[in-house]
Design a protein around this motif. Structure first.
Motif, PDB file in Angstrom:
ATOM      1  N   GLN A   4      19.611  -4.646 -26.057  1.00  0.00           N
ATOM      2  CA  GLN A   4      18.618  -3.709 -25.534  1.00  0.00           C
ATOM      3  C   GLN A   4      19.317  -2.386 -25.257  1.00  0.00           C
ATOM      4  O   GLN A   4      20.104  -2.285 -24.321  1.00  0.00           O
ATOM      5  CB  GLN A   4      18.004  -4.261 -24.248  1.00  0.00           C
ATOM      6  N   ALA A   5      19.010  -1.396 -26.100  1.00  0.00           N
ATOM      7  CA  ALA A   5      19.599  -0.071 -25.923  1.00  0.00           C
ATOM      8  C   ALA A   5      18.695   0.793 -25.069  1.00  0.00           C
ATOM      9  O   ALA A   5      17.464   0.712 -25.172  1.00  0.00           O
ATOM     10  CB  ALA A   5      19.822   0.588 -27.275  1.00  0.00           C
ATOM     11  N   SER A   6      19.305   1.614 -24.244  1.00  0.00           N
ATOM     12  CA  SER A   6      18.537   2.507 -23.377  1.00  0.00           C
ATOM     13  C   SER A   6      19.393   3.700 -22.992  1.00  0.00           C
ATOM     14  O   SER A   6      20.599   3.735 -23.273  1.00  0.00           O
ATOM     15  CB  SER A   6      18.081   1.750 -22.131  1.00  0.00           C
ATOM     16  N   GLY A   8      18.566   7.070 -23.652  1.00  0.00           N
ATOM     17  CA  GLY A   8      18.344   8.292 -24.391  1.00  0.00           C
ATOM     18  C   GLY A   8      17.409   9.233 -23.651  1.00  0.00           C
ATOM     19  O   GLY A   8      16.835   8.893 -22.623  1.00  0.00           O
ATOM     20  N   LEU A  19      24.456   6.176 -22.805  1.00  0.00           N
ATOM     21  CA  LEU A  19      23.617   5.132 -23.375  1.00  0.00           C
ATOM     22  C   LEU A  19      24.145   3.768 -22.965  1.00  0.00           C
ATOM     23  O   LEU A  19      25.356   3.579 -22.828  1.00  0.00           O
ATOM     24  CB  LEU A  19      23.600   5.237 -24.904  1.00  0.00           C
ATOM     25  N   CYS A  21      23.840  -0.563 -23.709  1.00  0.00           N
ATOM     26  CA  CYS A  21      23.471  -1.605 -24.660  1.00  0.00           C
ATOM     27  C   CYS A  21      23.689  -2.942 -23.946  1.00  0.00           C
ATOM     28  O   CYS A  21      24.827  -3.410 -23.830  1.00  0.00           O
ATOM     29  CB  CYS A  21      24.327  -1.515 -25.910  1.00  0.00           C
ATOM     30  N   VAL A  91      18.509   8.985 -33.403  1.00  0.00           N
ATOM     31  CA  VAL A  91      18.263   7.703 -32.754  1.00  0.00           C
ATOM     32  C   VAL A  91      19.582   6.947 -32.768  1.00  0.00           C
ATOM     33  O   VAL A  91      20.228   6.833 -33.813  1.00  0.00           O
ATOM     34  CB  VAL A  91      17.175   6.892 -33.475  1.00  0.00           C
ATOM     35  N   TYR A  93      21.819   3.519 -32.045  1.00  0.00           N
ATOM     36  CA  TYR A  93      21.699   2.069 -32.071  1.00  0.00           C
ATOM     37  C   TYR A  93      23.040   1.432 -31.713  1.00  0.00           C
ATOM     38  O   TYR A  93      24.095   1.945 -32.078  1.00  0.00           O
ATOM     39  CB  TYR A  93      21.335   1.585 -33.473  1.00  0.00           C
ATOM     40  N   GLN A 106      17.318  -1.892 -30.455  1.00  0.00           N
ATOM     41  CA  GLN A 106      16.107  -1.271 -30.977  1.00  0.00           C
ATOM     42  C   GLN A 106      16.233   0.230 -31.172  1.00  0.00           C
ATOM     43  O   GLN A 106      15.352   0.830 -31.787  1.00  0.00           O
ATOM     44  CB  GLN A 106      14.900  -1.565 -30.059  1.00  0.00           C
ATOM     45  N   THR A 108      17.594   4.125 -29.358  1.00  0.00           N
ATOM     46  CA  THR A 108      17.155   5.001 -28.278  1.00  0.00           C
ATOM     47  C   THR A 108      17.312   6.447 -28.754  1.00  0.00           C
ATOM     48  O   THR A 108      18.340   6.814 -29.330  1.00  0.00           O
ATOM     49  CB  THR A 108      17.934   4.721 -26.978  1.00  0.00           C
ATOM     50  N   GLN A 109      16.285   7.242 -28.531  1.00  0.00           N
ATOM     51  CA  GLN A 109      16.242   8.603 -29.050  1.00  0.00           C
ATOM     52  C   GLN A 109      17.037   9.546 -28.156  1.00  0.00           C
ATOM     53  O   GLN A 109      16.827   9.587 -26.934  1.00  0.00           O
ATOM     54  CB  GLN A 109      14.798   9.095 -29.150  1.00  0.00           C
TER      55      GLN A 109
END
Length: 114
Positions: A4-6, A8, A19, A21, A91, A93, A106, A108-109
């Motif tokens: 679970q990436a977050s 961004g 970021l 992961c 994005v 990853y 998934q 993260t932008q």
């Protein structure tokens, strides 16, 4: 096994983001972790990585600005991004190899814009 990436978001040039992961179903400390990015209209490319032994690897253009780390207690990897530039917009990853398969987060932008 999931990643679970977050983390961004939108940041101004020169700014920073971190970021995350987060892994479930496997232990990140025994894995090589890769961070990749895909800019608009371009192919996904390797950005940075950390081996299970802690060896770090960066593309030349990012070394000194980006840093990979890992918190084994949280089973989470991080990508600290400093001095961000508009060309870092993409994005992002994270990826590991698990029993011969690539497991991707998934994405993260990250948008760097004034």
């Amino acid at each position: 096994v999931q990643l679970q990436a977050s983390g961004g978001g939108l940041v101004r040039p020169g700014g920073s983001l971190r970021l995350s992961c987060a892994a479930s179903g496997t232990n990140l400390s025994s894995k090589t972790i890769g961070w990749y990015r895909q800019a608009p209209g371009k192919q996904r490319e390797f950005a940075a990585g950390m081996s299970s032994g802690g060896d770090l690897n960066y593309v030349d253009s990012l070394e000194g600005r980006f840093a990979v780390s890992r918190d084994n207690a949280k089973n989470t990897a991080y990508l600290q991004m400093n001095s961000l530039k508009p060309e870092d917009t993409a994005v992002y990853y994270c990826k590991i190899r698990y029993w011969g398969r690539d497991i991707w987060g998934q994405g993260t932008q990250v948008t760097v814009s004034s």
